[in-house]
Design an enzyme around this catalytic site. Structure first.
Site, short mmCIF file in Angstrom:
data_model
loop_
_atom_site.label_atom_id
_atom_site.label_comp_id
_atom_site.label_asym_id
_atom_site.label_seq_id
_atom_site.Cartn_x
_atom_site.Cartn_y
_atom_site.Cartn_z
N VAL A 83 -68.64 -92.29 -53.15
CA VAL A 83 -69.70 -93.30 -53.08
C VAL A 83 -70.17 -93.63 -54.49
CG1 VAL A 83 -71.94 -93.84 -52.12
CG2 VAL A 83 -70.41 -92.33 -50.87
N LYS A 84 -70.24 -94.93 -54.75
CA LYS A 84 -70.65 -95.37 -56.09
C LYS A 84 -72.14 -95.69 -56.09
CE LYS A 84 -67.93 -98.06 -59.33
NZ LYS A 84 -67.31 -99.37 -59.47
N ILE A 85 -72.84 -95.02 -56.98
CA ILE A 85 -74.30 -95.16 -57.01
C ILE A 85 -74.73 -95.41 -58.46
CG2 ILE A 85 -76.44 -93.81 -56.72
CD1 ILE A 85 -75.33 -92.67 -54.22
#
Ligand code: E4P
Length: 221
Positions: A83-85
């Protein structure tokens, strides 16, 4: 240094994987938008089926609780999702919650060593310094990669560096020399990496020399 493709284009990803050199993918909302009005979930699932390694899939929310909820949904789409945060206070909070549950986070939009240190402390599996965008504002983007790699290795941190916002093949070389674990590159840069005029000239010369003596006979009977 491993190579990821920085794209949401299925044809480009298929080609990179076929070449045997692309092991992961990074996407972002801009890259997904380039593919037209697609179903995000279906597109990500298709990418995940093509590529063996992590597929970084970005959340859109800005608030930690909403980011966590999006991330928990996104990881159900496939097993190989990271997941890109974004590197914000809310992003750090979300990362620390997700990391405690063993969810891989790629902390994106990283423009300073301070942000990278915090990403690692929060438990991000990856941190993505944006080299090209720093170069664009007159800073030395690759120096940030060097600094982050040195920091993580000095303190023996498990976070891996993804050199991102790569614009040309010289960036790839510098990222490798800096010790980045991964470079995520546009498809065009991948094609440039393999291209060399002397390779083309060499192939033609070998064929011409062979044909002069052997005619059109091939190697196989
Ligand atoms: C990284 O994960 C990002 O998707 C990307 O490298 C952004 O690069 P850009 O500056 O080319 O948009």
């Amino acid at each position: 240094m491993r190579l990821f493709l920085d794209t949401a284009n299925l044809e480009h990803i298929r080609h990179g994987v076929e070449l045997g050199v692309v092991t992961g993918v990074t996407t972002n909302p801009s890259l997904v938008s380039k593919e037209g009005k697609v179903d995000y979930r279906s597109l990500v699932k298709e990418i995940c089926a093509i590529v063996p390694g992590p597929v970084s899939t970005e959340v859109l929310s800005l608030d930690a609780d909403a980011m966590v909820a999006e991330a928990r949904e996104i990881i159900t789409w496939a097993e190989n999702i990271a997941v890109k945060i974004p590197a914000t206070p809310q992003g750090l909070k979300a990362t620390s919650i997700l990391a405690r549950d063993g969810i891989r986070v790629n902390m994106t939009l990283c423009f300073s060593l301070n942000q990278a240190m915090l990403a690692s402390e929060a438990g991000a599996a990856y941190v993505s310094p944006f080299v090209g965008r720093l170069d664009d504002i007159g800073e030395d983007g690759m120096q940030l990669v060097v600094d982050i790699v040195n920091y993580l290795s000095y303190y023996n941190r498990p976070t891996q560096v993804i050199a991102a916002s790569i614009r040309h093949t010289a960036h790839c070389l510098s990222a490798a020399k800096a010790g980045a674990h991964i470079a995520t590159i546009p498809y065009g840069v991948l094609l440039q990496m393999v291209a060399h005029p002397l390779t083309e000239i060499g192939i033609k010369r070998f064929a011409d020399d062979w044909n002069k003596v052997m005619g059109t006979a091939g190697i196989l009977p």
